[in-house]
Write a protein that holds these residues in place. Sequence first.
Motif, short mmCIF file in Angstrom:
data_model
loop_
_atom_site.label_atom_id
_atom_site.label_comp_id
_atom_site.label_asym_id
_atom_site.label_seq_id
_atom_site.Cartn_x
_atom_site.Cartn_y
_atom_site.Cartn_z
N ALA A 25 89.14 112.17 30.54
CA ALA A 25 88.33 111.19 29.81
C ALA A 25 88.38 111.46 28.31
N ALA A 26 88.27 112.72 27.93
CA ALA A 26 88.34 113.07 26.50
C ALA A 26 89.70 112.70 25.92
N LEU A 27 90.76 112.91 26.68
CA LEU A 27 92.10 112.57 26.21
C LEU A 27 92.23 111.07 25.98
N ARG A 28 91.70 110.27 26.90
CA ARG A 28 91.76 108.82 26.72
C ARG A 28 90.99 108.39 25.48
N LEU A 29 89.83 108.97 25.27
CA LEU A 29 89.03 108.62 24.09
C LEU A 29 89.74 108.99 22.79
N LEU A 30 90.34 110.18 22.77
CA LEU A 30 91.06 110.61 21.57
C LEU A 30 92.20 109.66 21.24
N ASN A 31 92.95 109.28 22.26
CA ASN A 31 94.09 108.40 22.01
C ASN A 31 93.67 107.01 21.58
N ARG A 32 92.53 106.56 22.06
CA ARG A 32 92.06 105.21 21.71
C ARG A 32 91.35 105.17 20.37
N HIS A 33 90.48 106.17 20.10
CA HIS A 33 89.57 106.05 18.97
C HIS A 33 89.63 107.21 17.98
N GLY A 34 90.35 108.28 18.28
CA GLY A 34 90.42 109.41 17.37
C GLY A 34 89.30 110.40 17.57
N TYR A 35 89.35 111.47 16.79
CA TYR A 35 88.41 112.58 16.96
C TYR A 35 86.99 112.21 16.53
N ALA A 36 86.85 111.32 15.56
CA ALA A 36 85.53 110.99 15.06
C ALA A 36 84.65 110.35 16.13
N PRO A 126 92.27 117.40 13.29
CA PRO A 126 92.12 118.53 12.37
C PRO A 126 93.40 119.33 12.26
N PRO A 127 93.64 120.00 11.12
CA PRO A 127 94.88 120.77 10.92
C PRO A 127 95.14 121.78 12.02
N GLN A 128 94.09 122.44 12.52
CA GLN A 128 94.32 123.46 13.54
C GLN A 128 94.85 122.85 14.84
N VAL A 129 94.52 121.57 15.07
CA VAL A 129 95.04 120.89 16.26
C VAL A 129 96.55 120.65 16.10
N ARG A 130 96.93 120.15 14.93
CA ARG A 130 98.35 119.91 14.68
C ARG A 130 99.13 121.22 14.70
#
Length: 209
Positions: A25-36, A126-130
């Motif tokens: 679920a978190a992955l879907r949200l990130l891909n749709r709307h971003g981290y914010a 965030p940079p640490q994610v990249r």
Amino acid sequence: MSPSTKRPRQPRMLLEVRREQVLDAALRLLNRHGYAALTMEAVSKEVDLAKPRVYAAYPGLAPLLVALHEREEERALTTLAGAMPTFETTAEFDDILIRAMTNLLTAVAENPTSWQLLLLPANDAPPQVRDRFETGRRFALAQLTALLEWGRDRRPGLADLDLELTAISLLAMGEQAGRMVLSEPDRFTPERYRHFARALLSSMVPLPK
């Protein structure tokens, strides 16, 4: 909230199963709307679980994100390792390179949600994610370098190339191909790339007859 509008009682499930559902679920949200837009409440609504059960799986957003990134990184490394065929004595360099590319792009096409996080990260990542996914890039670069070194004496023209720059260039081309497969899957298919790569290799440095 009236009794008639209460959330229906949810069946119990194994903690590991619930954790996977929360991560998905978190992955879907990130891909749709971003981290914010990613909050524990948003994840709760996306996965259709009461917030206490989401918190039972992960006690907060930070550990949830750590678990998600670790899972996707592990999946990516496993896919990259499995995509590269064995360097058999009788194998042809072109065949191995094309099969590796096709295997990887097929994995991207079949699992777009996971690969979008890696190849098309949200602008507010965030940079640490990249930086975390640089592990996958270094692994892929090592795989390509090993293939080029193996094929140096088997493929005409390779011995004259700077193998480090060639590996870096192939990696960049592969990443861009993955992004195009994700962005326009009907137009840019693994099969289309397979034909393109075969024709390109043949036209650049033909194999000896």
